[in-house]
Structure formats: structure tokens, C-alpha cells
Enzyme design. Structure first.
Site, PDB file in Angstrom:
ATOM      1  CG  HIS A  92      -1.863   1.246   1.243  1.00 11.21           C
ATOM      2  ND1 HIS A  92      -3.095   1.381   0.608  1.00 11.21           N
ATOM      3  CD2 HIS A  92      -1.659   2.716   1.805  1.00 11.21           C
ATOM      4  CE1 HIS A  92      -3.680   2.436   0.566  1.00 11.21           C
ATOM      5  NE2 HIS A  92      -2.753   3.246   1.550  1.00 11.21           N
ATOM      6  CE  LYS A 144      -9.808   1.291   1.824  1.00  9.08           C
ATOM      7  NZ  LYS A 144     -10.127   2.770   1.542  1.00  9.08           N
ATOM      8  CB  SER A 180      -9.757   4.798   6.038  1.00  9.43           C
ATOM      9  OG  SER A 180     -10.232   4.763   4.634  1.00  9.43           O
ATOM     10  CG  ASP A 226     -13.155   2.816   4.031  1.00 10.12           C
ATOM     11  OD1 ASP A 226     -12.927   3.819   5.017  1.00 10.12           O
ATOM     12  OD2 ASP A 226     -12.846   2.873   2.985  1.00 10.12           O
ATOM     13  NE  ARG A 247     -11.647   9.677   7.456  1.00  7.52           N
ATOM     14  CZ  ARG A 247     -10.968   8.951   6.782  1.00  7.52           C
ATOM     15  NH1 ARG A 247     -11.168   7.588   6.234  1.00  7.52           N
ATOM     16  NH2 ARG A 247      -9.718   9.592   6.717  1.00  7.52           N
TER      17      ARG A 247
HETATM   18  N1  URA Z   1      -6.675   6.129   1.545  1.00  7.16           N
HETATM   19  C1  URA Z   1      -7.825   5.323   2.158  1.00  7.16           C
HETATM   20  O1  URA Z   1      -8.230   4.276   1.700  1.00  7.16           O
HETATM   21  N2  URA Z   1      -8.324   5.821   3.022  1.00  7.16           N
HETATM   22  C2  URA Z   1      -7.919   7.195   3.904  1.00  7.16           C
HETATM   23  O2  URA Z   1      -8.595   7.580   4.636  1.00  7.16           O
HETATM   24  C3  URA Z   1      -7.025   7.849   3.231  1.00  7.16           C
HETATM   25  C4  URA Z   1      -6.281   7.142   2.040  1.00  7.16           C
END
Ligand code: URA
Length: 436
Positions: A82, A187, A183, A161, A168
Site C-alpha cells: 500500500h 480494506k 480506512s 469504510d 469524512r
Molecule cells: N486512503 C484510504 O483508503 N483511506 C484514507 O482515509 C486515506 C487514504
């Protein structure tokens, strides 16, 4: 007072929420018994008061469990990475096929551009025919057959999310380290990889501009992932200048293919080797970093990484011939040079502003309904610390066939480069700021 209001008041007053209170909140977000107003109020309270490590972990797991959790063990060892993203960050496009060529399977669920940053899905969709919207069954088939899958998030993974992120976005609660951690990880962990490497960007083109904030987010990502029994590692890397030369979509695919052919810019290669070496070690495919880097470099040089990319493109509906003939990628209809007005050293590149300017020419979306022009983008020829002669190009703006040059655009691009007198200097940040 209802349960959710009590939870909001507790966090508003600086209290620590229990695992049960967090689980009830996320369940209410998922089944919609918690209203938008209540969810937004708790998000704001979390944003202002913060969360402990235990609260962040509880929120992550509750959000992860709000939807499907995938078991990838039938595939053997599966890795993931990521990146928190930035300008010119295209490492996924190179890393996924490169790892496949080295015998490490990956299943990557990527996103679209967010704010000033580019999105992996938009880049992949610049390849004629490439389909990022794939089912779980297709994901499994790709991981098994090709050794990598490059897909968009499905509706079934971490639905809490999706709702919280949308709230948000419109309530000024995006910039909260516990909320970002939960968040991202809800995932990532739901899709079941056995090892994850994190690339947390810092500098003026990153979401975490200050290295200390990037460090805190990176530690939370690595430590929470390890707490689930998976392998995790990470780096804080520089985003005070774009990665590579290309910024856009089709041109970033082109640059990625060049690196997969063994060519390509040194900083992008270093970014890919850094992350890839950790995953080769985690997979047990190499015993030392030196050996991991040797294997990765060999696959870039001998064409096997490029072959893996051609295979994943073909399996996901795209035209694999782009790997041999870059002219098959969308091409710009016009180019405009931005030249240095005087000789000197680039002291600063306003990277976030460059990212926002790239959105204006169709590299991303200012509004959800905007359409990307895949052939638009920049080629950045000078970065922080490099010298330039008067009249030399700093950057070339490429415009896709659907895009007109906005008013005063080239002047605004030129203003992103701060050029001082004197000889070259070190960039403000080293490429690897920290190993987490
Ligand atoms: N990427 C995400 O998946 N969530 C966030 O809050 C910020 C970047």
C-alpha cells in the site's frame, strides 16, 4: 440518552472507547441505524480527540468485518503493498508483475485519484481495453493463473469504510491518523494478503506533509497489520518531488513499461526495488536484501517482468501489444514546454500544486462525474536539488485530444519551480526518509 449518543459524548469529552462501543458504532454505520449526523459527530470527535492504539485496532477490525473477508490461503503465499500516494507514484504497475516474475503472488485492490494525487485504476484504464472492475472469482483466477491481480475495490469489501469515507470527505475529517489507518487497513486486511509492505509518502506532495506524521501513520499501519499475525514492513519515502519523470496516466504506463524493459528513471527503480525486496524476503524467496535486489533486477533486465505485465493486461481485457509498441497507448495531441527563465538550482518543487494542475488537464477528477483524459500529463525534467540553464525545459505539458490549455496555465506550472542562484544542492529529503 441512546447508546450511540453516549459514545459520541464519551469521545467528545476525551474518553477512551471500549471495543464493544466501537463495534456497535461500526455495525450501526453498516446497517444504517446510525444516522449521517451521528456518524459525522463521532468522526469529528475522533478527529479532535484522537484514538489510542487499542481503539484504532478495534475500529480497524470492526470496519474490516463489516463486509467480506477473503481467504487467499488456497493460493499459497500472497503479498500486497500500500502506498499513501502522491504525484507520479506508479510503483504498483511495475511491482505487481515484477513480483509475479519472481514467483511471489500479489492481489492488489487499488483506488482512483484522491485530491491532488493520481490513482492506479485511472493509470491502468489508460491501457486500451483494460478492465479494473473484476469479481472475486476473476481475482482468484488472476492470482492463480498470472500471479497478480490489479482490480478496483468491490462493493462487498469493508462497506463501513465506503460510508464513513464519504462522510469524512464532506465533514473535514479526512486528516486523522486513526481514521486513515482504519480506512486503509480495513480494506487491506479484508482482502487477505499474508504480507504487506507500506510506502508512506512525506513532503509537500504527500497527504502526510510532515515526516513525523508520516512516521506515526506508518507505525500504526505496520504495527496493526503485525497484530493480525501477518508480516508487515514499511518505509517513509520522499514526495517533495514527483516520482519518475511522467505524471499522468498513459505516460505513467509508458514509464512503467520502460522500467519493466530494464530502463526507466532511477528513483522509480529504487522505489520498486525497496518495496519488492521486502516482499521477496517475506515470501522466503530470498534470504538477504542483496539477493532479493539481484533477483528483482534480473527480472527487469531479462524480460520476464515485462512478460508478466503483458499476461495480466491480456487477462484483464487489455491490449498486451502496448508492451512492445508504446505508440498503442493514448498519445497527446499537443505539447507545451515550460522553460527556466534563468540559470540556477531548483530549490523546491511545489508538488501538491503540480498534482492539482495535472487534474485541471484531465489527469484526474475535480468532481466525481469528471472524465479523465488518459493522454494528458507532464514530463518533469528538473527536480529539487538539480541545476538548470536559462531556457532549458523544466517540464513539458502534454494535452490529450479532449483537453484545451487552461488560461494562464503555463505560468502557473512555471511558478511551481522555485529556482535559486548557485550550484546544485541535495534534495530537501533523501528518497528513503525512514525504514519503519
Ligand atoms: N486512503 C484510504 O483508503 N483511506 C484514507 O482515509 C486515506 C487514504
Amino acid at each position: 440518552m441512546s447508546l450511540i449518543v453516549r459514545t459520541i459524548v464519551k469521545k467528545r469529552d476525551g474518553g477512551e472507547l471500549s471495543e464493544g462501543e466501537i463495534r456497535d458504532f461500526v455495525a450501526g454505520v453498516t446497517n444504517r441505524t446510525v444516522t449521517d449526523e451521528q456518524a459525522a459527530a463521532l468522526l469529528m470527535a475522533i478527529c479532535c480527540r484522537g484514538m489510542t492504539t487499542a481503539e484504532t485496532a478495534a475500529l480497524t477490525f470492526a470496519m474490516m468485518n463489516s463486509g467480506e473477508t477473503w481467504d487467499l490461503s488456497p493460493h499459497g503465499f500472497v503479498a500486497d503493498k500500500h502506498s499513501t500516494g502522491g504525484v507520479g507514484d506508479k510503483s504498483t504497475l511495475v511491482l505487481a508483475p515484477l513480483l509475479a516474475a519472481c514467483g511471489v503472488k500479489t492481489g492488489m485492490m487499488s483506488g482512483r485519484g484522491l485530491g491532488h494525487t493520481g490513482g492506479t485504476l485511472d493509470k491502468l484504464e489508460a491501457i486500451p481495453g483494460f478492465v479494473t472492475g473484476q469479481s472475486k472469482e476473476a481475482f482468484d483466477r488472476l492470482v492463480e493463473k498470472v500471479g497478480c491481480a490489479l482490480i478496483a475495490a468491490t462493493d462487498t469489501v469493508a462497506p463501513a469504510d465506503r460510508r464513513l469515507y464519504a462522510l469524512r470527505d464532506v465533514t473535514g475529517t479526512v486528516e486523522s491518523i486513526p481514521l486513515i489507518t482504519a480506512s486503509i487497513l480495513s480494506k487491506k486486511l479484508a482482502t487477505g494478503a499474508h504480507a504487506v509492505v507500506f510506502d508512506v509518502k512525506t513532503g509537500n506532495g504527500a497527504f502526510m506533509q510532515k515526516p513525523e506524521d508520516a512516521h506515526t501513520l506508518g507505525r500504526a499501519l505496520v504495527d496493526t497489520t503485525r497484530a493480525t499475525g501477518r508480516k508487515a514492513s514499511g518505509y517513509v519515502t520522499a514526495m517533495d518531488r514527483p516520482v519518475g519523470i511522467a505524471v499522468g496516466n498513459a505516460n505513467e504506463v509508458e514509464e512503467s513499461i520502460r522500467l519493466l524493459r530494464g530502463d526507466g528513471p532511477a528513483d522509480l527503480r529504487e522505489n520498486v526495488l525497496l518495496l519488492g525486496a521486502d516482499l521477496l524476503l517475506a515470501a522466503g524467496v530470498a534470504d538477504t536484501e542483496k539477493e532479493a535486489r539481484r533477483r528483482l533486477n534480473a527480472s527487469l533486465q531479462d524480460g520476464t517482468a515485462l512478460e508478466a505485465f503483458a499476461r495480466v493486461i491480456a487477462e484483464q481485457g487489455g491490449n498486451p501489444a502496448v508492451c512492445d509498441d508504446l505508440a498503442l497507448l493514448p498519445q497527446p495531441a499537443a505539447k507545451h514546454e515550460v522553460k527556466a527563465a534563468a540559470a540556477g538550482t531548483v530549490r523546491r518543487v511545489a508538488t501538491r500544486e503540480l498534482g492539482l494542475l495535472s487534474i485541471e488537464i484531465g489527469c484526474g477528477r475535480a468532481r466525481k462525474e469528471d472524465v479523465v483524459d488518459p493522454a494528458s500529463g507532464f514530463r518533469v525534467f528538473r527536480k529539487t536539488g538539480e541545476t538548470v540553464a536559462a531556457g532549458e525545459p523544466l517540464l513539458v505539458v502534454e494535452l490529450g485530444p479532449r483537453t484545451q490549455l487552461p488560461k494562464g496555465y503555463l505560468e502557473r506550472v512555471a511558478a511551481c519551480f522555485e529556482i535559486g542562484e548557485g550550484a546544485g544542492a541535495e534534495p530537501a529529503l533523501p528518497f528513503v526518509v525512514e525504514k519503519l
